[in-house]
Design a protein around this motif. Structure first.
Motif, mmCIF file in Angstrom:
data_model
loop_
_atom_site.group_PDB
_atom_site.id
_atom_site.type_symbol
_atom_site.label_atom_id
_atom_site.label_comp_id
_atom_site.label_asym_id
_atom_site.label_seq_id
_atom_site.Cartn_x
_atom_site.Cartn_y
_atom_site.Cartn_z
ATOM 1 N N ALA A 140 0.845 -1.206 0.000
ATOM 2 C CA ALA A 140 0.000 0.000 0.000
ATOM 3 C C ALA A 140 0.874 1.247 0.000
ATOM 4 C CB ALA A 140 -0.934 -0.007 1.209
ATOM 5 N N ASP A 168 -4.398 3.203 -9.255
ATOM 6 C CA ASP A 168 -5.700 3.112 -8.589
ATOM 7 C C ASP A 168 -6.255 1.695 -8.699
ATOM 8 O OD1 ASP A 168 -5.620 5.768 -7.812
ATOM 9 O OD2 ASP A 168 -6.923 6.466 -9.432
ATOM 10 N N ALA A 196 -4.399 -0.471 -6.273
ATOM 11 C CA ALA A 196 -4.904 -0.280 -4.905
ATOM 12 C C ALA A 196 -6.211 -1.043 -4.709
ATOM 13 C CB ALA A 196 -5.084 1.208 -4.615
#
Length: 121
Positions: free
Chosen positions: A8, A74, A77
């Protein structure tokens, strides 16, 4: 395999860098547009260097690449939240940490990435 927190952080860092790059490129595109508005000479036939149009096209290409990278990060993630990060989207094999370190947005293992490259040729 590195922990989710490390992944992350890596994704967030890469995304922040891509956003900073996109912002800087947007400023350059705007400055070039202002310069072009103030220029009265024939830019297309200037022997001194590249044309403003060519430079603008290069900047817009780089900006598009930065925006694509943000979107890919994105998606990475999202995969991390879903528990799918670090697994190849094509074959399901584990993606080595060294590859994820180099390319945090990657969704393919080396074998599948190589197959994709070969098909493009």
């Amino acid at each position: 395999m590195a922990g989710p927190h490390r992944h992350a952080d890596r994704i967030a860092d890469a995304r922040a860098a891509a956003i900073a790059r996109a912002n800087a490129l947007e400023v350059q595109v705007e400055a070039l547009a202002e310069q072009q508005a103030l220029t009265t000479h024939d830019d297309e036939h200037d022997p001194e260097g590249v044309t403003i149009g060519f430079e603008r096209a290069q900047l817009l290409g780089l900006l598009r690449g930065a925006r694509d990278e943000i979107a890919a990060l994105d998606r990475a993630a999202d995969r991390l939240r879903e528990g799918a990060y670090g697994r190849c989207a094509r074959c399901g094999a584990a993606i080595p940490d060294v590859r994820l370190e180099a390319l945090p947005a990657t969704d393919t293992c080396l074998t599948c990435a190589d197959l994709r490259r070969r098909r493009r040729r």
